[in-house]
Scaffold this motif. Sequence first.
Motif, short mmCIF file in Angstrom:
data_model
loop_
_atom_site.label_atom_id
_atom_site.label_comp_id
_atom_site.label_asym_id
_atom_site.label_seq_id
_atom_site.Cartn_x
_atom_site.Cartn_y
_atom_site.Cartn_z
N ALA A 1 0.84 -1.20 0.00
CA ALA A 1 0.00 0.00 0.00
C ALA A 1 0.87 1.24 0.00
N SER B 1 -2.41 4.41 2.35
CA SER B 1 -3.45 3.69 3.08
C SER B 1 -4.70 4.54 3.27
N PHE C 1 -6.74 4.29 -0.39
CA PHE C 1 -7.19 3.03 -0.95
C PHE C 1 -7.69 2.09 0.13
N SER C 2 -8.72 1.32 -0.19
CA SER C 2 -9.18 0.23 0.66
C SER C 2 -8.59 -1.07 0.14
N ARG C 3 -8.28 -1.99 1.03
CA ARG C 3 -7.69 -3.26 0.65
C ARG C 3 -8.75 -4.34 0.48
N GLN D 1 -6.12 -3.13 -4.12
CA GLN D 1 -6.60 -1.92 -3.48
C GLN D 1 -7.60 -1.28 -4.43
N TYR D 2 -8.62 -0.64 -3.87
CA TYR D 2 -9.50 0.13 -4.74
C TYR D 2 -9.62 1.55 -4.20
N ARG D 3 -9.74 2.47 -5.14
CA ARG D 3 -9.56 3.89 -4.85
C ARG D 3 -10.60 4.43 -3.90
N SER E 1 -15.61 5.35 -2.12
CA SER E 1 -14.76 4.31 -2.68
C SER E 1 -14.85 4.24 -4.19
N THR F 1 -1.24 -5.60 -6.07
CA THR F 1 -0.16 -5.10 -5.22
C THR F 1 1.10 -5.95 -5.28
N ASP G 1 -4.39 -9.93 -4.19
CA ASP G 1 -4.72 -8.84 -3.28
C ASP G 1 -4.78 -7.55 -4.10
#
Length: 261
Positions: free
Chosen positions: A23, A26, A29-31, A140-142, A149, A86, A138
């Motif tokens: 990340a 953090s 982005f959400s994981r 991340q989304y913005r 989100s 990632t 895995d």
Amino acid sequence: MTPSAEQLLLFSLLILASPATAATCSSCFSRSRAVHYPNSDRRGTETGACEYGAFGATLYGGDVSAASKLYRNGVGCGACYLVRCTIGGYCSRDGVVVVITDHGASDSADFILSQHAFAKLGRSASAGAALLALGVVDVQYRRPAMGVSRVPCSYPKKNITFKMDHSSDFPYYFAFQIWYQQGDRDIVAVQLCETESLTCKLVDRSHGAVWAVALPPRGPLSARMLLSGDDGDVTWLVPPKDVPADWRAGAMYDSGIQVYS
């Protein structure tokens, strides 16, 4: 089947990757995780829960996704998300923007991407192929601001369009979908008004992206949409163009308006 050297390296990177390298922001982005569904290397599915049909298979060039919690009982249909994986050395920093067209859950993943979109997570064609072989990554989304989100959808040179659903039955049952909505706000309510007498009825979300009302007003109709953002702001959007009085199932009607924020 013996794994290739590239696939072995990819598995090693997955095991060794740390949260610190996964990340870069953090707070932005959400994981989560992403998987892909089969037979979708060129386009998405035509049978998604949003009921978009062939239109849903080709949105954003086939960069579409099913979702579980992001589906939000159909409110999430048509929402856009920036997703990136990632794994260092394999994943593109740009990621891919996908549109939610279906409901589904798999392997604790927020996104079930088309193969077309999943491959674009890679920084190259060969990296995308290796990610596809892996099957789950895995991601991340913005989350750009205010806890939002989703990211703005963009449909250049398109107005919001009302697509009459196949279940419509003139003049007794008015069912439709809302296509090509730009921006990052949700449509949370629709009011159908006859423009001469101003007789109005609220329209229910029937299922997926389908809005419907029995015994709609007669005459030219204005489909007014209530937009809501994560900041709590709500705005009624009133199209300058009406749905004609003799509307029919399967027809498409240009609203004459678009969302630009």
